[in-house]
Design an enzyme around this catalytic site. Structure first.
Site, mmCIF file in Angstrom:
data_model
loop_
_atom_site.group_PDB
_atom_site.id
_atom_site.type_symbol
_atom_site.label_atom_id
_atom_site.label_comp_id
_atom_site.label_asym_id
_atom_site.label_seq_id
_atom_site.Cartn_x
_atom_site.Cartn_y
_atom_site.Cartn_z
ATOM 1 N NE ARG A 259 -4.426 -1.325 -0.230
ATOM 2 C CZ ARG A 259 -4.441 -2.395 -1.255
ATOM 3 N NH1 ARG A 259 -3.220 -2.525 -1.868
ATOM 4 N NH2 ARG A 259 -5.512 -2.798 -1.316
ATOM 5 C CD GLU A 288 -1.814 4.105 -5.820
ATOM 6 O OE1 GLU A 288 -3.069 3.553 -6.012
ATOM 7 O OE2 GLU A 288 -0.790 3.115 -5.563
ATOM 8 C CG HIS A 306 -2.447 0.068 -7.206
ATOM 9 N ND1 HIS A 306 -2.998 0.916 -5.896
ATOM 10 C CD2 HIS A 306 -2.716 -1.227 -6.719
ATOM 11 C CE1 HIS A 306 -3.179 0.113 -4.789
ATOM 12 N NE2 HIS A 306 -3.268 -1.129 -5.262
#
Length: 346
Positions: A259, A288, A306
């Site tokens: 993460r 993000e 991601h």
């Protein structure tokens, strides 16, 4: 009515892969799929307040990219859930978007899809490990530059700081399903030495299979590892900041496929520019979809969008696990991939 079927709230896109399994679920239970408009935060909260969907027994989110429009399942949202709710099964390995402790207090099992993504995420981690050892981002950028001098600089000079991973120490933070799969691949393919930090140790047999050593403190791992891989859930907050980076070996490498909130990107960039970190590989990012522009420009920063779990097989597995977890719990069977079961009241 006493003989009414339990209701499942299906949030997100329609099923794309496991059609026969979903059809059987539909025969056994009543499925309601709120529209995209109904899933927006305020509309969703109001629907819960007015019991628009009645006393539903399960929430199913089969895709990680849709069904999260209402935002965080937090102290504002969880108390509005009906007492009838038993299980929330969601795609994705992470669960930082839901307060699983609050769900446990409300008697709701939260199940994720981590086991479906282990292979894909581990493969992406291996890509980043190779990249940070072999200067792949440097040579990728040079090859695409269109500049002869830049190409020749990478061709001649990148090998002087590139290394084979074999024999180096890989430190895995979080040796769950994904972390263990990464460690297996790195050990078997490259002959890397494995150390790990995790509050829950693997069995002696699992450790022996990859010659892994569990270290008692995170600082111990950071001091020993030549490459640190983060495979921990994001719910614990930041792991790597300036202080932790100072505990790492000079010239160490960092890979994050977990993460983005686990890593202070400015501290990482400072360490790269100062030479304390040699290279980083990041699939996830602090803000993000925005990526730290200083990292974007750095030739020793391998960056992906991601997409570590982004394989077709992962999506199929996420969808199937969401269905099967809901089905199991509603029929009184144990869930397949519970996250907060240990937090539930007896």
């Amino acid at each position: 009515m006493a003989d009414a079927k339990p209701v499942i709230l299906h949030i997100g896109d329609p099923i794309k892969h496991n059609h026969e399994l979903y059809a059987e679920l539909s025969r056994r239970f009543t499925i309601i799929r709120p529209s995209a408009e109904e899933r927006q935060r305020e509309a969703f909260l109001e629907a819960l307040r007015t019991r628009k969907w009645g006393d539903f027994s399960a929430v199913m989110r089969p895709f990680w990219s849709t069904g999260g429009e209402m935002g965080r399942w937090d102290a504002e949202l969880v108390p509005l859930l009906p007492k009838s709710l038993k299980v929330f099964a969601s795609a994705g390995a992470g669960y930082d978007w839901a307060d699983v402790d609050l769900l446990a207090e409300a008697g709701v099992l939260y199940c994720n899809g981590a086991s479906a993504s282990s292979e894909a995420v581990a493969d992406m981690a291996i890509y980043h490990i190779i990249s940070v050892f072999r200067n792949m981002q440097w040579t990728n950028m040079a090859a695409r530059s269109g500049d002869t001098a830049t190409f020749l600089d990478a061709h001649h000079n990148s090998p002087f700081t590139a290394h084979n991973p074999r024999g180096y120490v890989l430190g895995v933070v979080g040796l769950g399903n994904i972390g263990y799969t990464i460690a297996q691949k790195a050990y078997k393919a490259f002959g890397m030495k494995i150390v790990y930090y995790d509050p829950y140790p693997k069995s002696a047999e699992q450790e022996a299979a990859i010659e892994a050593r569990r270290l008692p403190e995170l600082g111990d791992l950071l001091a020993e590892a030549d490459c640190v891989v983060l495979a921990a859930p994001g719910s614990g907050g930041r792991i790597i900041d300036a202080e932790r980076i100072r505990q790492m070996k000079k010239g160490a490498r960092l890979v994050n496929i977990a993460r983005g909130n686990l890593v202070d990107s400015n501290a990482v960039t400072d360490a790269l520019e100062a030479g304390h970190l040699f290279a980083v590989g990041l699939d996830v990012h602090e803000d993000e979809p925005n990526v730290n522009p200083r990292l974007v420009a750095h030739r020793n920063a391998t960056l992906t969008c991601h997409t570590a779990g982004g394989a077709l097989e992962t999506n199929i597995g996420f969808e199937r696990l969401a269905i099967e977890n809901v089905w199991a719990v509603l029929e009184g069977r144990p869930p397949l991939t519970p996250v907060n079961k240990h937090l539930m009241k007896a």
